[in-house]
Design a protein around this motif. Structure first.
Motif, PDB file in Angstrom:
ATOM      1  N   LEU A 221       0.826  -1.208   0.000  1.00  0.00           N
ATOM      2  CA  LEU A 221       0.000   0.000   0.000  1.00  0.00           C
ATOM      3  C   LEU A 221       0.859   1.256   0.000  1.00  0.00           C
ATOM      4  CD1 LEU A 221      -2.870  -0.940   2.478  1.00  0.00           C
ATOM      5  CD2 LEU A 221      -3.062  -0.580   0.018  1.00  0.00           C
ATOM      6  N   ASP A 224       1.504   2.767  -3.343  1.00  0.00           N
ATOM      7  CA  ASP A 224       0.359   3.311  -4.076  1.00  0.00           C
ATOM      8  C   ASP A 224      -0.490   4.119  -3.102  1.00  0.00           C
ATOM      9  OD1 ASP A 224      -1.827   3.883  -5.632  1.00  0.00           O
ATOM     10  OD2 ASP A 224      -2.114   1.833  -6.375  1.00  0.00           O
ATOM     11  N   ARG A 226      -2.561   6.644  -3.445  1.00  0.00           N
ATOM     12  CA  ARG A 226      -3.962   6.888  -3.797  1.00  0.00           C
ATOM     13  C   ARG A 226      -4.834   5.690  -3.412  1.00  0.00           C
ATOM     14  NH1 ARG A 226      -5.237  11.192  -6.912  1.00  0.00           N
ATOM     15  NH2 ARG A 226      -3.512  12.358  -7.875  1.00  0.00           N
ATOM     16  N   ARG A 227      -4.346   4.493  -3.685  1.00  0.00           N
ATOM     17  CA  ARG A 227      -5.083   3.284  -3.312  1.00  0.00           C
ATOM     18  C   ARG A 227      -5.168   3.163  -1.794  1.00  0.00           C
ATOM     19  NH1 ARG A 227      -2.581  -2.079  -3.094  1.00  0.00           N
ATOM     20  NH2 ARG A 227      -4.188  -3.609  -2.611  1.00  0.00           N
ATOM     21  N   ARG A 230      -8.109   4.888   0.082  1.00  0.00           N
ATOM     22  CA  ARG A 230      -9.475   4.390  -0.085  1.00  0.00           C
ATOM     23  C   ARG A 230      -9.967   3.691   1.176  1.00  0.00           C
ATOM     24  NH1 ARG A 230      -8.327   1.532  -5.916  1.00  0.00           N
ATOM     25  NH2 ARG A 230      -7.804   3.442  -7.062  1.00  0.00           N
ATOM     26  N   ASN A 231      -9.075   3.021   1.883  1.00  0.00           N
ATOM     27  CA  ASN A 231      -9.478   2.243   3.048  1.00  0.00           C
ATOM     28  C   ASN A 231      -8.705   2.584   4.313  1.00  0.00           C
ATOM     29  OD1 ASN A 231      -9.663  -0.145   0.603  1.00  0.00           O
ATOM     30  ND2 ASN A 231     -11.477   0.301   1.806  1.00  0.00           N
ATOM     31  N   ASP A 279     -13.054  -0.977   6.035  1.00  0.00           N
ATOM     32  CA  ASP A 279     -13.684  -1.670   4.911  1.00  0.00           C
ATOM     33  C   ASP A 279     -14.915  -2.378   5.453  1.00  0.00           C
ATOM     34  OD1 ASP A 279     -12.718  -3.939   6.251  1.00  0.00           O
ATOM     35  OD2 ASP A 279     -11.020  -4.183   4.890  1.00  0.00           O
TER      36      ASP A 279
END
Length: 362
Positions: A221, A224, A226-227, A230-231, A279
């Motif tokens: 993670l 990345d 940006r990814r 997300r969580n 999540d």
């Protein structure tokens, strides 16, 4: 045994007359009812005064509090971005509560032990207003939520209003117990903020903040970012080392050159934080844990429940918009329930974010 009685109803219809009449029809009438709650879709903001007028005529209850929402919920039912109304009637001991607002402040001679409040998300000093309200009650239970809407928001405190906070305060005869679900699990470790510029965190424990973040979330993670966002969010700790006492905040930006990241809140030097994973699986697990803990804390079966969920939860986090109220029904069977999807949740005298707060009334 509690001296309180309550009933609730939820109805959905594009026409506000139909939604309101269906909800009124589904309400179990209570002789001597003296307080009402209403949460309504922001699509009905323009007729909010008519809603209250009709409710007074139909129920005989003069005192009403509530708020607009981009979604509302009831026992077993919830939907975001839908034209719905959720109602609750209470019969409470005489003189055990006071409805208040900026127009009609809480009387100084009323001994408040807890409060359900609603606020305007456009009010810049909301956290301070909540703390001020907390100073006026003799327990640590100030709960509620900020009104939500696609544009305009409204609060109800015997009349539609904007700005500040409003709600209802209770004396010692009404007991409130609130459970808070953060919808996430904490990753290992916590850090002290040693460098910050308002909402931009530059150092944690004397090291570049972004480097610490990447190490905490792992190489996959961390490569990345940006990814990762997300969580993954930041948990601002109320007290060092108290794992569940944190407020979840979004990471809004990264500065690779500076080695920093920004969140959607002000941060103070010396404050502690951790990183959390959010999540569907983590959220459901945390929510069930909160419900079971709340049930164990109940001194007796609750009379009613008020559930306020973040507008960013619902089907965006769970399987469906009504997943949370379904789980509430599994643990608290036949519980009268009302609430809404808020732009900020209030629990334990603090403004929260991305949470779900269930307040039980005894």
């Amino acid at each position: 045994m509690s001296a309180c009685l309550a009933s609730s109803a939820y109805a959905l219809a594009n026409d506000w007359h139909l939604a309101l009449e269906h909800a009124i029809h589904r309400l179990q009438r209570i002789d001597g009812a003296n307080l009402g709650l209403i949460y309504f879709s922001d699509r009905f903001n323009g007729v909010s005064a008519a809603l209250i007028e009709r409710l007074r005529a139909a129920t005989g209850v003069n005192d009403w509090v509530g708020a607009s929402g981009i979604g509302v919920l009831g026992a077993g039912e919830a939907e975001l971005d839908a034209p719905a109304i959720s109602l609750m009637l209470f019969r409470l001991p005489a003189d055990s509560f006071r409805v208040f607002s900026g127009r009609n402040p809480l009387p100084r001679d009323f001994a408040a032990y807890g409060a359900l409040i609603h606020g305007d998300p456009a009010t810049p000093d909301m956290s301070d207003l909540i703390l001020d309200m907390a100073s006026k009650v003799r327990s640590d239970n100030v709960c509620g939520g900020l009104a939500s809407g696609h544009s305009k928001t409204l609060q109800i405190a015997n009349a539609p209003l904007n700005g500040g906070v409003s709600g209802v305060a209770f004396d010692e005869r009404i007991r409130l117990v609130t459970g808070l679900s953060q919808g996430c699990v904490a990753l290992p470790g916590s850090w002290r903020v040693t460098g910050v510029e308002e909402a931009v965190i530059t150092e944690l424990d004397g090291r570049p903040a972004l480097k610490v973040f990447r190490e905490a979330i792992g190489p996959a993670l961390g490569a990345d970012l940006r990814r990762a966002t997300r969580n993954l969010q930041v948990g601002l700790c109320a007290e060092p080392g108290v794992q569940r006492a944190f407020a979840v905040r979004h990471i809004t930006d990264f500065n690779l050159r500076q080695g920093s990241f920004a969140i959607n809140d002000q941060v103070s030097e010396g404050q502690h934080l951790l990183f959390v994973k959010q999540d569907a699986e983590s959220a459901a697990s945390d929510f069930r844990q909160m419900l079971l803990g709340l049930r164990q804390a109940c001194p007796e079966p609750p009379v009613a429940g008020i559930y306020i969920s973040a507008a960013g939860r619902g089907a965006a986090l769970f399987e469906r918009d009504d997943s949370e109220v379904a789980m509430i029904g599994e643990v608290f069977d036949q519980l009268p329930l009302c609430g809404f999807f808020a732009s900020g949740e209030i629990a334990n005298c603090r403004l929260q974010g991305l949470t779900g707060a269930l307040t039980l009334i005894f």
